[in-house]
Scaffold this active site. Structure first.
Site, PDB file in Angstrom:
ATOM      1  N   LYS A 195      -7.137  -1.772  -0.182  1.00 28.78           N
ATOM      2  CA  LYS A 195      -6.727  -2.638  -1.182  1.00 28.78           C
ATOM      3  C   LYS A 195      -8.354  -2.416  -1.103  1.00 28.78           C
ATOM      4  O   LYS A 195      -8.786  -3.262  -0.712  1.00 28.78           O
ATOM      5  CB  LYS A 195      -6.031  -3.037  -1.229  1.00 28.78           C
ATOM      6  N   ARG A 246       2.730  -0.299   5.143  1.00 35.38           N
ATOM      7  CA  ARG A 246       3.086   0.778   4.920  1.00 35.38           C
ATOM      8  C   ARG A 246       1.460   1.210   4.403  1.00 35.38           C
ATOM      9  O   ARG A 246       0.324   0.165   4.855  1.00 35.38           O
ATOM     10  CB  ARG A 246       3.425   0.623   3.827  1.00 35.38           C
TER      11      ARG A 246
END
Lengths: 320, 58
Positions: free
Chosen positions: A255, A301
């Site tokens: 991210k 995740r």
């Protein structure tokens, strides 16, 4: 807001000294921390699990996670399972910042065949559907999807009715606004507390509607309507979310906060670096996965199952 | 955004009507806190808490 470090015993003593009501509340919160989590989708929640990400999309932010044909899908799936993934999360709609919604028909067309194909594969792991659309959830439930992962935290009543009726395990994620506009001036008084309160209410709503608490996992939604500072506060105060009494999922893989931190470091050293693309964010992803594991987070995740699992193995050999 | 000030004393007793109280366990490995409480029956343990308190807006 103040923060005090204090022993559990001292905390209970202070609550008892004040009133019985305070003591009851304090004991309830401590019990929520200590109580054993029931299995989630038959997975033992007393140990960490890895969720591998597969995107059947042309526009997800990390290109290497995009899969466009069944052969590549099968290869990635088996690689992820062999490398230690307990769950494979499949999505047909990108939720990267600025992403436009795709039609439900398009989303279904993208995920239906791949999920059907994987459910027929040998040694099948759990499949979770990353979708915010009830119609896609219903279609995929028929072909055996095990978990529903909704970035809108099952906001609509009819979605809650569906998951309650089907007794499906779910992942509820926190997001401010929509992917299209979520990064335009996100605002919190203090992100960890605001999001903790959001989940507290949400869990009550869901359980009152008939959803079993053991079927709920919370995801604070790193990068979804949050500034860098909000994301870092969330990561720093992750253990707070254990008070909710349900397992936690964290997805910081590749991210943009990793890029922002790296670019900031370049700036401090007087160097110019404008961009760190997702393919250059593996090390940061692993650092945050290790941190989440140290915070007792049950599901990680990630786009990089092998690397994350290897990091967890090495960490476990030293500290846990 | 709220600023978190680290102090030695609580603002008020936990869960009293004038403040909001939140707790976050300070986690360690079982070998570091052998007498600690096990978090969610898992692989981390704790003896100490971070207590966050905020005055309620009345």
């Amino acid at each position: 807001m103040i923060e005090v470090q204090i022993s559990t015993q001292e905390f209970l003593k202070a609550a008892k000294k004040h009133s019985n009501t305070s003591l009851t509340k304090a004991e309830f919160q401590i019990n929520n921390l200590v109580n054993i989590r029931l299995p989630f989708a038959k997975l033992d929640m007393s140990k960490p699990h890895i969720m591998g990400v597969i995107n059947i999309t042309p526009d997800s932010f990390y290109k290497n996670s995009q899969i466009h044909n069944l052969n590549k899908l099968k290869k990635s799936y088996y690689e992820m399972i062999n490398n230690g993934a307990s769950i494979i999360d499949i999505g047909g709609e990108s939720s990267r910042p600025g992403a436009e919604k795709v039609s439900i028909i398009e989303e279904k067309n993208r995920v239906f065949d791949p999920i059907k194909h994987l459910k027929n594969c040998k040694g099948a792991s759990l499949i979770s559907l990353d979708s915010r659309n009830l119609s896609t959830m219903k279609t995929c439930h028929k072909i055996g999807v095990d978990i529903f992962n909704d970035i809108t935290a099952f906001k609509e009543r009819n979605k809650i009715e569906f998951i309650s009726k089907t007794a499906s395990p779910i992942i509820i994620m926190h997001m401010q606004k929509e992917p299209k506009n979520m990064q335009i001036s996100p605002k919190y008084s203090f992100a960890p507390i605001d999001i903790y309160k959001f989940f507290s209410k949400k869990i009550i709503n869901l359980t009152e509607a008939g959803v079993k608490k053991s079927n709920i996992v919370v995801d604070p939604g790193i990068g979804f309507g949050k500034t860098l500072s909000d994301n870092l506060n969330l990561l720093k105060y992750l253990p707070l979310f254990h008070v909710l009494g349900v397992p936690i999922l964290i997805g910081a893989s590749r991210k943009s906060l990793i890029a922002e931190l790296t670019i900031h470091d370049y700036k401090l050293r007087g160097k110019n670096k404008k961009k760190i693309i997702p393919s250059k964010r593996l090390s940061g992803s692993i650092a945050f996965a290790i941190h989440a594991n140290m915070c007792g987070v049950q599901i990680l995740r990630t786009h990089d199952v092998f690397e994350t699992n290897q990091a967890l193995i090495c960490q476990k050999s030293l500290y846990l | 955004m709220a600023f978190v000030k680290k102090t030695r004393y609580l603002l008020a007793p936990p869960y009293c009507s004038s403040v909001e109280t939140f707790i976050s366990p300070i986690l360690s490995s079982p070998s570091e806190v052998p007498d600690g409480l096990k978090l969610a029956g898992g692989w981390r343990c704790f003896n100490n808490l971070r207590v966050l308190q905020k005055k309620k807006i009345i």
